[in-house]
Scaffold this motif. Structure first.
Motif, PDB file in Angstrom:
ATOM      1  N   SER A 284       0.828  -1.200   0.000  1.00  0.00           N
ATOM      2  CA  SER A 284       0.000   0.000   0.000  1.00  0.00           C
ATOM      3  C   SER A 284       0.865   1.253   0.000  1.00  0.00           C
ATOM      4  N   ALA A 285       0.570   2.170  -0.914  1.00  0.00           N
ATOM      5  CA  ALA A 285       1.243   3.472  -0.877  1.00  0.00           C
ATOM      6  C   ALA A 285       0.872   4.215   0.398  1.00  0.00           C
ATOM      7  N   GLU A 286      -0.390   4.159   0.774  1.00  0.00           N
ATOM      8  CA  GLU A 286      -0.875   4.870   1.961  1.00  0.00           C
ATOM      9  C   GLU A 286      -0.156   4.417   3.220  1.00  0.00           C
ATOM     10  N   THR A 287       0.079   3.124   3.373  1.00  0.00           N
ATOM     11  CA  THR A 287       0.648   2.613   4.618  1.00  0.00           C
ATOM     12  C   THR A 287       2.134   2.321   4.536  1.00  0.00           C
ATOM     13  N   MET A 295       3.998  13.555  -1.232  1.00  0.00           N
ATOM     14  CA  MET A 295       4.920  14.461  -1.915  1.00  0.00           C
ATOM     15  C   MET A 295       4.235  15.289  -3.012  1.00  0.00           C
ATOM     16  N   PRO A 296       3.484  14.684  -3.966  1.00  0.00           N
ATOM     17  CA  PRO A 296       3.490  13.263  -4.327  1.00  0.00           C
ATOM     18  C   PRO A 296       4.582  12.997  -5.357  1.00  0.00           C
ATOM     19  N   TYR A 297       4.919  11.707  -5.542  1.00  0.00           N
ATOM     20  CA  TYR A 297       5.859  11.371  -6.602  1.00  0.00           C
ATOM     21  C   TYR A 297       5.624   9.939  -7.057  1.00  0.00           C
ATOM     22  N   LYS A 315      -1.870   0.617 -14.266  1.00  0.00           N
ATOM     23  CA  LYS A 315      -1.921   1.371 -13.014  1.00  0.00           C
ATOM     24  C   LYS A 315      -1.685   0.403 -11.856  1.00  0.00           C
ATOM     25  N   ILE A 316      -0.785   0.774 -10.951  1.00  0.00           N
ATOM     26  CA  ILE A 316      -0.464  -0.099  -9.820  1.00  0.00           C
ATOM     27  C   ILE A 316      -1.308   0.310  -8.622  1.00  0.00           C
ATOM     28  N   CYS A 321      -8.264   0.409   1.837  1.00  0.00           N
ATOM     29  CA  CYS A 321      -9.583   0.836   1.372  1.00  0.00           C
ATOM     30  C   CYS A 321      -9.593   2.278   0.873  1.00  0.00           C
ATOM     31  N   LEU A 322      -8.447   2.972   0.969  1.00  0.00           N
ATOM     32  CA  LEU A 322      -8.374   4.341   0.475  1.00  0.00           C
ATOM     33  C   LEU A 322      -8.531   4.342  -1.042  1.00  0.00           C
ATOM     34  N   ALA A 323      -9.501   5.100  -1.543  1.00  0.00           N
ATOM     35  CA  ALA A 323      -9.779   5.085  -2.978  1.00  0.00           C
ATOM     36  C   ALA A 323      -8.571   5.502  -3.814  1.00  0.00           C
ATOM     37  N   GLY A 324      -7.779   6.388  -3.279  1.00  0.00           N
ATOM     38  CA  GLY A 324      -6.629   6.881  -4.029  1.00  0.00           C
ATOM     39  C   GLY A 324      -5.340   6.139  -3.764  1.00  0.00           C
ATOM     40  N   ASP A 325      -5.438   4.937  -3.226  1.00  0.00           N
ATOM     41  CA  ASP A 325      -4.238   4.178  -2.875  1.00  0.00           C
ATOM     42  C   ASP A 325      -3.640   3.513  -4.117  1.00  0.00           C
ATOM     43  N   PHE A 326      -2.950   4.318  -4.910  1.00  0.00           N
ATOM     44  CA  PHE A 326      -2.248   3.859  -6.107  1.00  0.00           C
ATOM     45  C   PHE A 326      -0.797   4.324  -6.037  1.00  0.00           C
TER      46      PHE A 326
END
Length: 392
Positions: A284-287, A295-297, A315-316, A321-326
């Protein structure tokens, strides 16, 4: 294959990345050693002392290696200071925007330098430092009045910043007891930026420098980056020290110590198509990689490129459950398949020091290896008890 990819594959060969369970932060002792050798060159050439910024990287397993070269650590509070004292074993410099009474009591126990963010904080806690009987040097963080950080989230010199005193804050103030000044205004930048920040710092506080024992140039120096102008850095430090009676200079980089020294290995669990191909990975990017979103980056992915370069875009996506967790959209010569391992580069810094168990997502393993020594070790594996202990 790009030169960058060739270098990553040389430092992190597939037989090593295939060896770990996913997800995993995989750290190379060999790369850390090379970085530290460059940093030590700067120390030997200039007489400056370089500290590891623990906010960027804190892995006690490799502290014995880093401490062979660097003079100590800089901590952001009593917890990091304690780890620095117990695990690194050299100088411990601690700074925080503010300390409570109990935080200061603990900070005093573990620190050699304590840097305050305001005159008020110094006045509040200087009595406790004096009563401790410990030989602690006290510093004051100042706002140098110049920064070139492009992302506002990381710019400590924006109007309204809470970091450091300004010249008017210390006008007429008796600074007896203050041993040094600290400024920090850089983020992953080259030495030409330092020259301009330093010029502004001297313009604002040059009259105070002769009464100080040391000046701390802070972090954000990308010294081990391939295009970094190391000679300009050395010349800048040497010239500064000559102007001020050989005053001691400190630098406290985080990224430069572990730049390109770690990768993050994750695995594709599922494939989805919703207007485009999406690969869902076991991380997970979020965690696990929070700066990707903050940052984002878009981190470099070995074997892939920016969207549109190759035949297949994907798309990775991640498992929270965060919708934007890419993590991002990448281009591949061959579509990612379930079970494929993805290796993201430069993941030693600001990764596991910031990760969370949001959503109950498991924390990745921490593994360290050395090709030169032929060693490999899973330093830590996390589970349910680690999650529970933070909540109950």
């Amino acid at each position: 294959m790009s030169q960058q990819t060739k270098k990553i594959l040389a430092d992190f060969p597939q037989e090593i990345t295939d060896k770990v369970d996913t997800p995993c932060y995989l750290i190379s002792e060999d790369v850390i050693r090379r970085n530290c050798e460059m940093l030590n060159y700067v120390q030997l050439r200039t007489g400056a002392k370089i500290l590891l910024a623990m906010k960027a990287f804190a892995l006690p397993k490799v502290f014995p290696l880093i401490s062979q070269y660097l003079h100590g650590v800089c901590a952001s509070g009593p917890i990091e200071a304690q780890m620095g004292r117990e695990e690194f074993g050299r100088e411990v410099h601690t700074y925080s925007p503010a300390f409570s009474q109990w935080q200061m009591e603990r900070t005093i126990s573990f620190s050699d330098h304590i840097v305050f963010n305001s005159i008020g904080q110094w006045h509040t806690h200087r009595g406790a430092i004096a009563k401790s009987g410990r030989n602690i040097e006290v510093g004051l963080r100042v706002n140098p009045g110049h920064a070139e950080v492009e992302v506002d989230l990381y710019n400590p010199c924006l109007p309204g910043s809470r970091f450091g005193v300004n010249p008017n804050d210390i006008e007429g103030v008796d600074l007896t007891g203050i041993s040094g000044l600290h400024f920090h205004a850089m983020c992953e930048q080259n030495s030409d930026v330092l020259t301009r920040v330093l010029a502004s710092f001297e313009k604002r506080y040059g009259h105070l420098i002769p009464q100080m024992k040391w000046i701390n140039f802070g972090g954000g120096h990308h010294i081990t980056r391939e295009d970094y102008d190391v000679e300009l850095l050395c010349e800048t430090i040497i010239d500064f020290r000559k102007r001020y009676n050989n005053i001691q200079v400190y630098l406290e980089p985080g990224e430069a110590v572990v730049l390109n020294a770690g990768v993050f290995v994750t695995k594709v669990l599922d494939k989805i198509h919703n207007g485009m191909d999406i690969a869902v990975v076991d991380s997970s990017a979020e965690t696990h990689l929070p700066d990707v979103l903050a940052m984002p980056y878009r981190p470099v992915l070995v074997g892939a490129a920016e969207a549109g370069k190759y035949e297949f875009d994907c798309k990775i996506g991640c498992i929270s459950c965060l919708a934007g967790d890419f993590i991002g959209t990448y281009s591949f010569r061959k579509k990612p398949q379930i079970g494929d391992r993805l290796v993201f580069t430069d993941m030693a810094l600001y990764s596991f020091v910031k990760n969370t168990n949001f959503n109950g997502v498991e924390l990745p393993d921490l593994a360290v290896f050395s090709l030169e020594k032929g060693s490999f070790e899973v330093v830590r594996r996390f589970g349910y008890e680690d999650y529970k202990s933070r909540l109950s």
